[in-house]
Enzyme design. Sequence first.
Site, PDB file in Angstrom:
ATOM      1  N   HIS A  85       2.302  18.882  20.856  1.00 10.33           N
ATOM      2  CA  HIS A  85       2.867  18.645  19.521  1.00 10.33           C
ATOM      3  C   HIS A  85       4.118  19.477  19.227  1.00 10.33           C
ATOM      4  CE1 HIS A  85      -0.600  16.287  18.214  1.00 10.33           C
ATOM      5  NE2 HIS A  85      -1.358  17.185  18.845  1.00 10.33           N
TER       6      HIS A  85
ATOM      7  N   CYS B 234       0.575  13.128  21.644  1.00 14.60           N
ATOM      8  CA  CYS B 234      -0.889  13.245  21.615  1.00 14.60           C
ATOM      9  C   CYS B 234      -1.536  11.879  21.378  1.00 14.60           C
ATOM     10  CB  CYS B 234      -1.334  14.290  20.591  1.00 14.60           C
ATOM     11  SG  CYS B 234      -3.055  14.804  20.810  1.00 14.60           S
TER      12      CYS B 234
ATOM     13  N   ILE C  31      -3.815  20.177  21.014  1.00 15.53           N
ATOM     14  CA  ILE C  31      -4.943  20.093  20.093  1.00 15.53           C
ATOM     15  C   ILE C  31      -5.840  18.933  20.490  1.00 15.53           C
ATOM     16  CG2 ILE C  31      -5.600  19.701  17.691  1.00 15.53           C
ATOM     17  CD1 ILE C  31      -2.955  21.136  16.960  1.00 15.53           C
TER      18      ILE C  31
ATOM     19  N   GLU D 176       6.199  18.826  17.119  1.00 17.49           N
ATOM     20  CA  GLU D 176       6.428  18.747  15.666  1.00 17.49           C
ATOM     21  C   GLU D 176       5.722  19.866  14.913  1.00 17.49           C
ATOM     22  OE1 GLU D 176       4.436  16.852  17.410  1.00 17.49           O
ATOM     23  OE2 GLU D 176       2.655  16.252  16.276  1.00 17.49           O
TER      24      GLU D 176
END
Lengths: 323, 219
Positions: free
Chosen positions: B184, B91, B147, B186
């Site tokens: 993402h 990102c 996001i 993670e």
Amino acid sequence: MTSNGNSSNGKHEVNGTDGTVATWTVKAGLAQMLKGGVIMDVTDAQQAEIAQEAGAVAVMALERVPSDIRRDGGVARMSHVSVIREIQQAVSIPVMAKARIGHFVEAQILDALGIDYIDESEVLTPADDVNHINKHPFKAPFVCGARNLGEALRRISEGAAMIRTKGEAGTGDIVEAVRHMRSIQGEIRHVQSLREDELWVAAKNLQVPVELLSSVHRDGKLPVVNFSAGGVASPADAALMMQLGAEGVFVGSGIFKSGLNEPTLEGQRAAQARMASAIVKAVTHFNDPQIIAEVSNDIPLDAMFSVSTAQMAPEQLLAGRGN
Amino acid sequence: MPSTDRTGDRLRIGVLALQGDFAEHLSMLREDGEGGVDAVEVRTLAQLDDVDGLVIPGGESTTIARLLIAFELLEPLRERIRGGLPVWGTCAGAILLADDVPALDREPIGVMDMTVDRNAFGSQVDSFEADLDIAGLEGPPLRAIFIRAPVFRRVGEGVEVLAALADGRIVAARQGDLLATSFHPELTDDRRLHRYFADICRARASVTDATEGAARTAS
């Protein structure tokens, strides 16, 4: 990042991507991206630009900064829509805005404006002295204030995807922020020490769902990101909150009420920009006293006008609003 | 690679910890037990010089870009990447790796030949998750969390597209030992991309070791 309620949003087309919007993971996920950052209160586009230029991870659009709300009295509401739009257009970082506690129509308006985060905030005058907003149906995620673990978990249960300790906004006094952060961290350590079969009574005493308390017992942290707010007036204050366990910091009056002794408006803006930048750097390197000393050298000589919370009457304190 | 306090031959991957969700990357890398990965925070030049690879996490790209400049890390980081340091940007990290970011008001690191649009889907209310097939990853599609995500509008000839959305927009790409994802991993429990990046770092480290070994033998 387990799913946590919020099943109201179904699958639907997002710009041709076949994705699902407004899931719990997506809502709580933005707060993850804000970690290690500073969110700054701004009242107009120019302040928003100063904040972004200084390295803020987000701005909080509001009508008056807390110290002015405190001074002026009266009813503090959601910001004017035109101001929010102006700020949204001025910056590329996320824009947050405050709604009054329980005022779900203000929240609906903010959702409709495409705001990035809604702060259901005790800094504004509460619209409902009993209920908070049911935050699950909204597309925008919510951040809420909390003074202790029970309050934090109740807000999360209502749908908050981020927590900030309340502190005492608009005072420039860090003592309440410290008290609330230590309270939450201490209660988390206590919950971790419990036997599993003791969690039900603990949940009953805290007035929170046992599922949320179990996650705290298992993970040793809140299920969402926890920032500090309310009273940060210097880089040292910000680093203090980070060392106490905050994952990031909200700064309200601490920036745009500093540097007011500068004779010109340009001089004030420049001083405020230095304060903002110094707080950002202090949050990144919160464990490095050398760097905090360096950045503290750059801040304006006059911090915000401050009041000691110990000398305030109980009815002047905002943190007691909402529980 | 110079090393201090290294535990044996374990691979050491750094996560740039100026701002963002670096803690999530650290825990994803650390829990990858069998490969033996040490994961460390990187905030200083000394820490940067002690890693076999670097993850630039999700966060606010304008903030991280400013902090890279303020703490004089931008140029050294660029040099090390050009010298072969494997890097994975997620990102905000992907935005910073690109050499053309029209909507970023600071210089990016600029080591990947691609054009990136920030906030390509709109504001937070348009953030979403979707299943994504990624070239080089075995098994089911990866649940990708977007996001306020960027997309890679254009990629250069030397850049391999690893994944695109249903409408064709590119969201994962690789250029040599550089990896960029606009989403993402993670924030999920799926470690396949972290292992994928660790493999890139491991391969690079073994090449570097061999070269250094040869240099020692020759001298």
